[in-house]
Design a protein around this motif. Sequence first.
Motif, PDB file in Angstrom:
ATOM      1  N   PHE A 369       4.095 -28.228  -1.740  1.00  0.00           N
ATOM      2  CA  PHE A 369       3.653 -29.470  -1.113  1.00  0.00           C
ATOM      3  C   PHE A 369       2.469 -30.066  -1.864  1.00  0.00           C
ATOM      4  O   PHE A 369       2.384 -31.280  -2.064  1.00  0.00           O
ATOM      5  CB  PHE A 369       3.274 -29.225   0.352  1.00  0.00           C
ATOM      6  N   GLU A 370       1.550 -29.190  -2.283  1.00  0.00           N
ATOM      7  CA  GLU A 370       0.383 -29.661  -3.024  1.00  0.00           C
ATOM      8  C   GLU A 370       0.788 -30.234  -4.383  1.00  0.00           C
ATOM      9  O   GLU A 370       0.270 -31.269  -4.823  1.00  0.00           O
ATOM     10  CB  GLU A 370      -0.604 -28.512  -3.206  1.00  0.00           C
ATOM     11  N   LYS A 371       1.729 -29.560  -5.041  1.00  0.00           N
ATOM     12  CA  LYS A 371       2.192 -30.063  -6.333  1.00  0.00           C
ATOM     13  C   LYS A 371       2.902 -31.407  -6.175  1.00  0.00           C
ATOM     14  O   LYS A 371       2.749 -32.307  -7.017  1.00  0.00           O
ATOM     15  CB  LYS A 371       3.124 -29.038  -6.999  1.00  0.00           C
ATOM     16  N   ALA A 372       3.709 -31.547  -5.119  1.00  0.00           N
ATOM     17  CA  ALA A 372       4.387 -32.829  -4.880  1.00  0.00           C
ATOM     18  C   ALA A 372       3.369 -33.937  -4.650  1.00  0.00           C
ATOM     19  O   ALA A 372       3.508 -35.053  -5.181  1.00  0.00           O
ATOM     20  CB  ALA A 372       5.332 -32.701  -3.691  1.00  0.00           C
ATOM     21  N   GLU A 373       2.337 -33.633  -3.892  1.00  0.00           N
ATOM     22  CA  GLU A 373       1.305 -34.643  -3.610  1.00  0.00           C
ATOM     23  C   GLU A 373       0.584 -35.067  -4.888  1.00  0.00           C
ATOM     24  O   GLU A 373       0.203 -36.226  -5.047  1.00  0.00           O
ATOM     25  CB  GLU A 373       0.315 -34.078  -2.598  1.00  0.00           C
ATOM     26  N   SER A 374       0.441 -34.120  -5.824  1.00  0.00           N
ATOM     27  CA  SER A 374      -0.262 -34.438  -7.080  1.00  0.00           C
ATOM     28  C   SER A 374       0.539 -35.377  -7.976  1.00  0.00           C
ATOM     29  O   SER A 374      -0.001 -35.927  -8.947  1.00  0.00           O
ATOM     30  CB  SER A 374      -0.570 -33.147  -7.845  1.00  0.00           C
ATOM     31  N   TYR A 408      14.345 -33.876  -4.551  1.00  0.00           N
ATOM     32  CA  TYR A 408      14.812 -35.209  -4.922  1.00  0.00           C
ATOM     33  C   TYR A 408      13.657 -36.191  -4.913  1.00  0.00           C
ATOM     34  O   TYR A 408      12.591 -35.934  -4.349  1.00  0.00           O
ATOM     35  CB  TYR A 408      15.879 -35.692  -3.934  1.00  0.00           C
ATOM     36  N   ALA A 409      13.898 -37.333  -5.529  1.00  0.00           N
ATOM     37  CA  ALA A 409      13.016 -38.482  -5.400  1.00  0.00           C
ATOM     38  C   ALA A 409      13.814 -39.587  -4.719  1.00  0.00           C
ATOM     39  O   ALA A 409      14.923 -39.918  -5.166  1.00  0.00           O
ATOM     40  CB  ALA A 409      12.526 -38.941  -6.772  1.00  0.00           C
ATOM     41  N   GLU A 432       6.879 -33.419   1.764  1.00  0.00           N
ATOM     42  CA  GLU A 432       7.171 -32.005   1.632  1.00  0.00           C
ATOM     43  C   GLU A 432       7.600 -31.697   0.199  1.00  0.00           C
ATOM     44  O   GLU A 432       6.837 -31.904  -0.729  1.00  0.00           O
ATOM     45  CB  GLU A 432       8.207 -31.577   2.672  1.00  0.00           C
ATOM     46  N   TYR A 433       8.845 -31.236  -0.007  1.00  0.00           N
ATOM     47  CA  TYR A 433       9.285 -30.873  -1.353  1.00  0.00           C
ATOM     48  C   TYR A 433       9.703 -32.091  -2.173  1.00  0.00           C
ATOM     49  O   TYR A 433       9.837 -32.001  -3.392  1.00  0.00           O
ATOM     50  CB  TYR A 433      10.476 -29.902  -1.284  1.00  0.00           C
ATOM     51  N   ASP A 434       9.954 -33.216  -1.530  1.00  0.00           N
ATOM     52  CA  ASP A 434      10.536 -34.379  -2.181  1.00  0.00           C
ATOM     53  C   ASP A 434       9.497 -35.453  -2.459  1.00  0.00           C
ATOM     54  O   ASP A 434       8.383 -35.437  -1.925  1.00  0.00           O
ATOM     55  CB  ASP A 434      11.658 -34.952  -1.311  1.00  0.00           C
TER      56      ASP A 434
END
Length: 445
Positions: A369-374, A408-409, A432-434
């Motif tokens: 989640f943190e990586k997605a936010e970045s 996904y995006a 979340e993951y997307d």
Amino acid sequence: MKILFTSLGCDKNLVDSEMMLGQLSESGYSFTDDETQADIVVVNTCCFINDAKEESIQAILEMAELKKQGQLKALLVTGCLAQRYGEEIQAEIPEVDAILGISDIDKIVQALNEVLTGQNQNYISDCNSAVVYGKKRINTTGGHYAYLKIAEGCDKHCTYCIIPKIRGNFRSVPMESLLNEARTLAENGVRELILVAQETTLYGMDLYGKKSLPKLLDELCKIEELKWIRILYCYPEEITDELIQTIKSQPKVCHYLDIPIQHASDNVLKRMGRRTSEADLRAIVTKLRDEIPDITLRTTLISGFPGETQDDHEALYHFVNEMEFDRLGVFTYSPEENTPAALMEDQINEEVKSERRDELMELQQAIAFEKAESMVGRRMEAVIEGYLPSDRVYVARTYMDAPNVDGYAFVHADRELMTGDFVTIKITESMEYDLIGELEDEFTE
């Protein structure tokens, strides 16, 4: 007559299915996704872990019931379960008309024709027989991406794994055949090629006397129509500096590697028969990120391996926390008959396995989640996978995401896009993951 083809298991098995579909198509057979319209059923099975085995058996039994009812003229079973338990299938499920092993998929038309003329015969060759390659394929993945199976079998013999006994020793597909297959796929619309094998990193050792994956990548990159080339199933101890530099220097090769490490405790790695240590794993992850800072690393882990102590689990937990893999999956240990691990003492009970898996996945969720936010604010290339009319957004993937296993995006666009289009998007938020993004003005074509 119409054939219903059911393909279970991994993407390597899917390539086998696509080759069988191609041969059947050339022989005049047609296909259906509706079991009520099918005259013939082929089930290409998996038995890598117990859940996969049960899924395959259930699929066969369901089709056998249709055969009992007189709906089907023929039921054929292929793949790993067929290779491993062919005699048992024939004895227990007499509705199965023919069984083909993993080295016999080139005999699918012959076997079916024999069944339809009342000459039932099984084809289960030795698992170390020659690899089947160079057959016409029907791409079942939607057209814009495809898997290229570059080798068969495995020489590692990890203590938990049955694959070497089912699919045999490591055998590479000749490079020229792979290049011809890749060119044909590209000419038919494939833009993303995903290299798969039980282990891709050893490609060419048996044929050319050296690891030849970098050379194969260089040659594949010359195919003009290809946009992305993605590599899966790289054993960490076999990743060379040459391979890293090829990934770094070839623009078409995605900065993405799937590295199944399975564990990080030296005690467990030794019991697994793995050929790495925690120090080795740290070193290769560090080197990859130093050389290719934007690389996406995916891995898989096994929780609850026989003899795994709480200390071992905590060592793995801390390793995952420190390494911060971009993508990570955790599976509870599944004992497979005729493997050394299944006979080991100190088997872990299912509740503990699940608890340890859940702890790791909860940790990874926070990391992901943190990586997605970045990613918010970044502009990225993405390939369109489809459209969700209810949400009025396109579904896309970036280089960071392999089909069917990653995220996904979701892209907002004010113009019509087609599946397989490569576009530039700006990431506006994470979910979340997307990722969520919007279409930039320019295409990347």
